[in-house]
Design a protein around this motif. Structure first.
Motif, PDB file in Angstrom:
ATOM      1  N   SER B  11      84.708  51.430  40.812  1.00 32.47           N
ATOM      2  CA  SER B  11      84.540  51.822  42.204  1.00 32.47           C
ATOM      3  C   SER B  11      85.788  52.524  42.692  1.00 32.47           C
ATOM      4  O   SER B  11      86.728  51.913  43.184  1.00 32.47           O
ATOM      5  N   GLU B  13      87.953  55.076  45.060  1.00 33.68           N
ATOM      6  CA  GLU B  13      87.969  55.293  46.498  1.00 33.68           C
ATOM      7  C   GLU B  13      87.406  56.664  46.810  1.00 33.68           C
ATOM      8  O   GLU B  13      87.643  57.629  46.096  1.00 33.68           O
ATOM      9  N   ARG B  14      86.659  56.703  47.876  1.00 32.22           N
ATOM     10  CA  ARG B  14      86.023  57.954  48.261  1.00 32.22           C
ATOM     11  C   ARG B  14      86.981  58.752  49.129  1.00 32.22           C
ATOM     12  O   ARG B  14      87.363  58.324  50.211  1.00 32.22           O
ATOM     13  N   GLU B  18      86.125  64.570  50.581  1.00 31.69           N
ATOM     14  CA  GLU B  18      85.387  64.693  49.330  1.00 31.69           C
ATOM     15  C   GLU B  18      83.887  64.534  49.577  1.00 31.69           C
ATOM     16  O   GLU B  18      83.469  63.652  50.325  1.00 31.69           O
ATOM     17  N   THR B  19      83.111  65.358  48.936  1.00 29.00           N
ATOM     18  CA  THR B  19      81.661  65.213  49.073  1.00 29.00           C
ATOM     19  C   THR B  19      81.194  64.041  48.226  1.00 29.00           C
ATOM     20  O   THR B  19      81.885  63.596  47.296  1.00 29.00           O
ATOM     21  N   VAL B  20      80.027  63.569  48.553  1.00 29.71           N
ATOM     22  CA  VAL B  20      79.470  62.459  47.787  1.00 29.71           C
ATOM     23  C   VAL B  20      79.302  62.855  46.326  1.00 29.71           C
ATOM     24  O   VAL B  20      79.577  62.074  45.422  1.00 29.71           O
ATOM     25  N   GLN B  22      81.038  64.936  44.533  1.00 28.00           N
ATOM     26  CA  GLN B  22      82.308  64.908  43.811  1.00 28.00           C
ATOM     27  C   GLN B  22      82.724  63.490  43.483  1.00 28.00           C
ATOM     28  O   GLN B  22      83.231  63.207  42.402  1.00 28.00           O
ATOM     29  N   TRP B  23      82.476  62.608  44.441  1.00 25.92           N
ATOM     30  CA  TRP B  23      82.842  61.220  44.225  1.00 25.92           C
ATOM     31  C   TRP B  23      82.017  60.612  43.084  1.00 25.92           C
ATOM     32  O   TRP B  23      82.546  59.929  42.204  1.00 25.92           O
ATOM     33  N   ARG B  26      83.339  61.949  39.832  1.00 24.43           N
ATOM     34  CA  ARG B  26      84.570  61.293  39.397  1.00 24.43           C
ATOM     35  C   ARG B  26      84.298  59.905  38.865  1.00 24.43           C
ATOM     36  O   ARG B  26      84.877  59.485  37.860  1.00 24.43           O
ATOM     37  N   SER B  27      83.436  59.200  39.537  1.00 21.59           N
ATOM     38  CA  SER B  27      83.133  57.836  39.104  1.00 21.59           C
ATOM     39  C   SER B  27      82.533  57.830  37.707  1.00 21.59           C
ATOM     40  O   SER B  27      82.984  57.095  36.817  1.00 21.59           O
TER      41      SER B  27
END
Lengths: 241, 241
Positions: B11, B13-14, B18-20, B22-23, B26-27
């Motif tokens: 998890s 950090e957002r 940052e757009t969802v 992109q998050w 990355r995750s």
DNA sequence: CCTGCAGCAATGTGATCACATTGAAAAAAG
DNA sequence: CTTTTTTCAATGTGATCACATTGCTGCAGG
């Protein structure tokens, strides 16, 4: 709205077993590869969707994929466009191509069979024909096919996708390279490569591949080629080299 | 539905800006990079979306992007999964890493400043600390950071994305490599690299980078490492050890 | 007990809508 | 006339829905 205009994408045939997304991707990719989309021109999702007669969904995924392959650039404003070229970037791309492709060729060499060499020779003849017919675009496609046919001889091939990424990044400028076709006095590096493969001579193959790449693109140099392009659509690059 | 289970994504950090999408990217990327997702396990869009508490849209784009980067494989059935490893593929990946990274290092060398070398030395100290603390995961991250800091010294850098693609493909197996930490009797190749950079010695730098890569991954070889993984999951992987 | 086959749940794909952000044109102030 | 502010169309992002395909599961027939 066709106000953007000029966005003439090649109308490829839609494969029967192909999703719309894959078709859009292929179309866009082909357009970039042959320099159909001028660098700097912003690509809008809705514009492409309308031009291709599909919804926005498949376009979004195609753009995302092309961006991941470095064929397109996503600005921080989330606008997508064909990256600009600079002399330095061009040089880096050429050198990277050489590093990657000589590696791929060497790794493929042990798997090159006489049958494969015959295929390659056939492609090479096709290139000559295309040149004779003045069809530079077809010659480019066949040239890529020639290289691809070498590297894919390696059954454990994994670098091809990276190679194609570099091709894509150089794609928008092959048009320029082709326009100055100095192909006349060009030594046939493909023959040298074929000879090296017949002898299973790794070193000679590397040399031939490197020479072929340099002949094909690097000879246009960073001089005239880029100033034409860079100068025109420069955003932040006033005057390069 | 959490029936798939086992899909524990880190998890992160957002970021505020940052757009969802992109998050999510990355995750997922981080999960693949540290081998959090076992190869062969099918990744479903809805499953990931639910695990992350987002809709399916951002997940689709993240999966598409990871696939374009060769981190994930799209089967013809359109099912997405972490690719299986084979001894041959592992070997190809290592050799490709060497070819790419020695090239990138050499191209960056002229731009390496004393300040940059100091940064690198600091990262290297961090690696030692992580090793001392037994934190292999952090050591891996820092090791990548070390390499990245070399290559990005080149202001015209373009090969990093390709390098990271290869890292991603090796990612699922670093866990294995780390478990056999024979780091004790490992020569500090980073020091050699630093020394080469101080002298602006391109050849020595190539040697050091290659040795570092071989020490880091290739020494595990194709012997035990892969049989463990490959053996279990021949086709659809019955039971993963 | 094994083999097809039908039916169903799960999944990927594509379309449409709502909303926030961006970029630029238009308007107001100096 | 230049500069700043305001406004609005255009665009990307994310959610939700409908549909086709995939693959599994259970049932029937051998």
């Amino acid at each position: 709205m066709s106000k953007d205009a000029a966005l003439d994408l090649p109308s490829l045939e839609r494969g029967a077993r192909e999703t719309v997304g894959q078709w859009v991707y292929r179309s866009l990719r082909a357009a970039v590869m042959i320099g159909r989309i001028p660098p700097g021109q912003p690509l809008t999702i809705r514009g492409i969707a309308e031009a291709l007669g599909v919804s926005t969904m498949p376009v979004r995924e195609a753009l995302r994929r092309l961006s991941a392959e470095q064929a397109l650039e996503i600005r921080d404003s989330r606008r997508v466009l064909v990256p600009h070229m600079t002399p330095a970037r061009f040089r880096e791309l050429c050198e990277l191509r050489i590093a990657l492709e000589t590696h791929a060729a060497e790794r493929a060499l042990p798997y090159i069979t006489p049958a494969r060499i015959e295929e390659l020779a056939a492609i090479d003849r096709g290139i000559d024909e295309a040149h004779a017919a003045g069809d530079q675009e077809r010659a480019t496609i066949l040239n890529q096919e020639f290289h691809r046919a070498i590297y894919t001889a390696n059954p454990h091939q994994i670098s091809l996708s990276l190679v194609e990424s570099v091709w894509l990044q150089l794609g928008p400028f092959v048009r320029l390279a082709l326009s100055r076709l100095r192909e006349h006095y060009k030594i046939d590096r493909h023959s040298e490569a074929l000879a090296a493969m017949r002898r299973q001579d790794a070193f000679a193959l590397r040399i031939a591949i490197e020479a072929d790449i340099r002949d094909g693109i690097a000879h246009v140099g960073t001089s005239e080629l880029l100033t034409a392009y860079v100068g025109s659509g420069g955003k932040r690059m006033a005057t390069v080299g």
